[in-house]
Write a protein that holds these residues in place. Structure first.
Motif, PDB file in Angstrom:
ATOM      1  N   ASP A   1       0.812  -1.221   0.000  1.00 27.54           N
ATOM      2  CA  ASP A   1       0.000   0.000   0.000  1.00 27.54           C
ATOM      3  C   ASP A   1       0.846   1.272   0.000  1.00 27.54           C
ATOM      4  O   ASP A   1       0.314   2.370  -0.147  1.00 27.54           O
ATOM      5  N   ILE A   2       2.154   1.146   0.194  1.00 28.16           N
ATOM      6  CA  ILE A   2       3.035   2.316   0.277  1.00 28.16           C
ATOM      7  C   ILE A   2       3.318   2.837  -1.117  1.00 28.16           C
ATOM      8  O   ILE A   2       3.612   2.081  -2.032  1.00 28.16           O
ATOM      9  N   THR A   3       3.208   4.170  -1.273  1.00 26.36           N
ATOM     10  CA  THR A   3       3.467   4.800  -2.562  1.00 26.36           C
ATOM     11  C   THR A   3       4.540   5.873  -2.396  1.00 26.36           C
ATOM     12  O   THR A   3       4.711   6.435  -1.313  1.00 26.36           O
ATOM     13  N   ALA A   4       5.246   6.137  -3.483  1.00 27.61           N
ATOM     14  CA  ALA A   4       6.266   7.183  -3.483  1.00 27.61           C
ATOM     15  C   ALA A   4       6.128   7.971  -4.771  1.00 27.61           C
ATOM     16  O   ALA A   4       5.855   7.413  -5.838  1.00 27.61           O
ATOM     17  N   SER A   5       6.299   9.296  -4.676  1.00 24.94           N
ATOM     18  CA  SER A   5       6.235  10.154  -5.858  1.00 24.94           C
ATOM     19  C   SER A   5       7.300  11.233  -5.740  1.00 24.94           C
ATOM     20  O   SER A   5       7.771  11.550  -4.644  1.00 24.94           O
ATOM     21  N   TYR A   6       7.676  11.789  -6.881  1.00 21.31           N
ATOM     22  CA  TYR A   6       8.693  12.836  -6.926  1.00 21.31           C
ATOM     23  C   TYR A   6       8.179  13.951  -7.822  1.00 21.31           C
ATOM     24  O   TYR A   6       7.820  13.708  -8.975  1.00 21.31           O
ATOM     25  N   LYS A   7       8.102  15.152  -7.266  1.00 19.85           N
ATOM     26  CA  LYS A   7       7.627  16.299  -8.045  1.00 19.85           C
ATOM     27  C   LYS A   7       8.275  17.568  -7.516  1.00 19.85           C
ATOM     28  O   LYS A   7       8.327  17.793  -6.301  1.00 19.85           O
ATOM     29  N   ASP A   8       8.768  18.395  -8.408  1.00 19.13           N
ATOM     30  CA  ASP A   8       9.349  19.698  -8.063  1.00 19.13           C
ATOM     31  C   ASP A   8      10.421  19.599  -6.977  1.00 19.13           C
ATOM     32  O   ASP A   8      10.484  20.419  -6.068  1.00 19.13           O
ATOM     33  N   GLY A   9      11.260  18.560  -7.059  1.00 24.95           N
ATOM     34  CA  GLY A   9      12.373  18.426  -6.123  1.00 24.95           C
ATOM     35  C   GLY A   9      12.023  17.835  -4.780  1.00 24.95           C
ATOM     36  O   GLY A   9      12.844  17.819  -3.876  1.00 24.95           O
ATOM     37  N   VAL A  10      10.784  17.351  -4.625  1.00 24.12           N
ATOM     38  CA  VAL A  10      10.367  16.778  -3.341  1.00 24.12           C
ATOM     39  C   VAL A  10       9.949  15.327  -3.537  1.00 24.12           C
ATOM     40  O   VAL A  10       9.093  15.017  -4.365  1.00 24.12           O
ATOM     41  N   LEU A  11      10.568  14.432  -2.773  1.00 24.13           N
ATOM     42  CA  LEU A  11      10.190  13.025  -2.744  1.00 24.13           C
ATOM     43  C   LEU A  11       9.155  12.867  -1.635  1.00 24.13           C
ATOM     44  O   LEU A  11       9.398  13.276  -0.498  1.00 24.13           O
ATOM     45  N   GLU A  12       7.988  12.304  -1.975  1.00 29.17           N
ATOM     46  CA  GLU A  12       6.945  12.093  -0.980  1.00 29.17           C
ATOM     47  C   GLU A  12       6.610  10.613  -0.920  1.00 29.17           C
ATOM     48  O   GLU A  12       6.308  10.000  -1.939  1.00 29.17           O
ATOM     49  N   VAL A  13       6.678  10.042   0.295  1.00 33.50           N
ATOM     50  CA  VAL A  13       6.331   8.644   0.518  1.00 33.50           C
ATOM     51  C   VAL A  13       5.117   8.631   1.439  1.00 33.50           C
ATOM     52  O   VAL A  13       5.110   9.289   2.483  1.00 33.50           O
ATOM     53  N   ARG A  14       4.092   7.873   1.043  1.00 38.84           N
ATOM     54  CA  ARG A  14       2.847   7.769   1.817  1.00 38.84           C
ATOM     55  C   ARG A  14       2.641   6.311   2.220  1.00 38.84           C
ATOM     56  O   ARG A  14       2.645   5.434   1.375  1.00 38.84           O
ATOM     57  N   ALA A  15       2.461   6.091   3.532  1.00 31.61           N
ATOM     58  CA  ALA A  15       2.266   4.747   4.075  1.00 31.61           C
ATOM     59  C   ALA A  15       0.953   4.707   4.851  1.00 31.61           C
ATOM     60  O   ALA A  15       0.911   5.064   6.031  1.00 31.61           O
ATOM     61  N   PRO A  16      -0.142   4.279   4.185  1.00 29.67           N
ATOM     62  CA  PRO A  16      -1.424   4.208   4.896  1.00 29.67           C
ATOM     63  C   PRO A  16      -1.462   3.024   5.856  1.00 29.67           C
ATOM     64  O   PRO A  16      -0.780   2.023   5.658  1.00 29.67           O
ATOM     65  N   ALA A  17      -2.255   3.172   6.906  1.00 28.46           N
ATOM     66  CA  ALA A  17      -2.440   2.106   7.891  1.00 28.46           C
ATOM     67  C   ALA A  17      -3.929   1.983   8.174  1.00 28.46           C
ATOM     68  O   ALA A  17      -4.674   2.952   8.012  1.00 28.46           O
ATOM     69  N   PRO A  18      -4.374   0.819   8.599  1.00 33.60           N
ATOM     70  CA  PRO A  18      -5.791   0.657   8.935  1.00 33.60           C
ATOM     71  C   PRO A  18      -6.195   1.604  10.064  1.00 33.60           C
ATOM     72  O   PRO A  18      -5.369   1.949  10.908  1.00 33.60           O
ATOM     73  N   ALA A  19      -7.456   1.993  10.083  1.00 37.25           N
ATOM     74  CA  ALA A  19      -7.951   2.915  11.109  1.00 37.25           C
ATOM     75  C   ALA A  19      -7.869   2.294  12.497  1.00 37.25           C
ATOM     76  O   ALA A  19      -7.586   2.968  13.473  1.00 37.25           O
ATOM     77  N   ALA A  20      -8.108   0.991  12.588  1.00 34.13           N
ATOM     78  CA  ALA A  20      -8.033   0.303  13.880  1.00 34.13           C
ATOM     79  C   ALA A  20      -6.794  -0.574  13.903  1.00 34.13           C
ATOM     80  O   ALA A  20      -6.276  -0.972  12.863  1.00 34.13           O
ATOM     81  N   ALA A  21      -6.341  -0.885  15.085  1.00 33.95           N
ATOM     82  CA  ALA A  21      -5.181  -1.772  15.212  1.00 33.95           C
ATOM     83  C   ALA A  21      -5.539  -3.127  14.622  1.00 33.95           C
ATOM     84  O   ALA A  21      -6.667  -3.591  14.761  1.00 33.95           O
ATOM     85  N   PRO A  22      -4.602  -3.782  13.938  1.00 36.08           N
ATOM     86  CA  PRO A  22      -4.870  -5.103  13.369  1.00 36.08           C
ATOM     87  C   PRO A  22      -5.279  -6.099  14.442  1.00 36.08           C
ATOM     88  O   PRO A  22      -4.901  -5.960  15.606  1.00 36.08           O
ATOM     89  N   ALA A  23      -6.050  -7.096  14.020  1.00 35.06           N
ATOM     90  CA  ALA A  23      -6.511  -8.121  14.953  1.00 35.06           C
ATOM     91  C   ALA A  23      -5.316  -8.761  15.636  1.00 35.06           C
ATOM     92  O   ALA A  23      -4.288  -9.023  15.025  1.00 35.06           O
TER      93      ALA A  23
END
Length: 140
Positions: A106-128
């Motif tokens: 689910d982790i994504t990375a993008s690069y635009k205008d000299g900035v590397l952005e990494v996004r790591a989403p997590a479930p809203a609740a703690a995993p079972a």
């Protein structure tokens, strides 16, 4: 011995300017911010002048996000009195703990205008199976 008579005063002040800007090493020249956007960890690194296909490696292991970037910066100053060439290069690494339950796919990375952005989403609740436990704070 170098002939300093061909240097302009601004040429001699360049190292002082770089020192005051905090630009002596690669690590100090890359600014990083980390914050939560809802349930998503966002990590941004300021890395202008790189080729994201060649100069950046983003990986995950052991619940950690690892970012590695390499950069080479060149500058040339030509004038009727002379020529000066300067280059700086180095690498930068940063490791950040992933939010509980974050999945590598689910982790994504993008690069635009000299900035590397990494996004790591997590479930809203703690995993079972994971529970929250209060930690007692002792007075010393």
């Amino acid at each position: 011995m170098a002939d300093l008579s061909k240097w302009a005063p601004s040429d001699m002040l360049e190292p002082v300017r770089r020192f005051l800007d905090g630009d002596l090493t690669m690590a100090s020249s890359i600014k990083v911010e980390q914050f939560q956007d809802g349930n998503t960890l966002v990590v941004r690194a300021e890395v202008p002048g790189i080729d994201p296909d060649r100069d950046v490696d983003v990986s995950v292991s052991g619940g950690m996000l690892h970012i590695r970037a390499e950069r080479e910066e060149k500058s040339e100053h030509k004038s009727k009195d002379g020529y000066r060439s300067e280059f700086r290069y180095g690498s930068f690494t940063r490791s950040v703990a992933l939010p509980p339950g974050a999945k590598e796919e689910d982790i994504t990375a993008s690069y635009k205008d000299g900035v590397l952005e990494v996004r790591a989403p997590a479930p809203a609740a703690a995993p079972a199976g994971e529970t929250s436990k209060k930690i007692r704070v002792d007075r010393g």
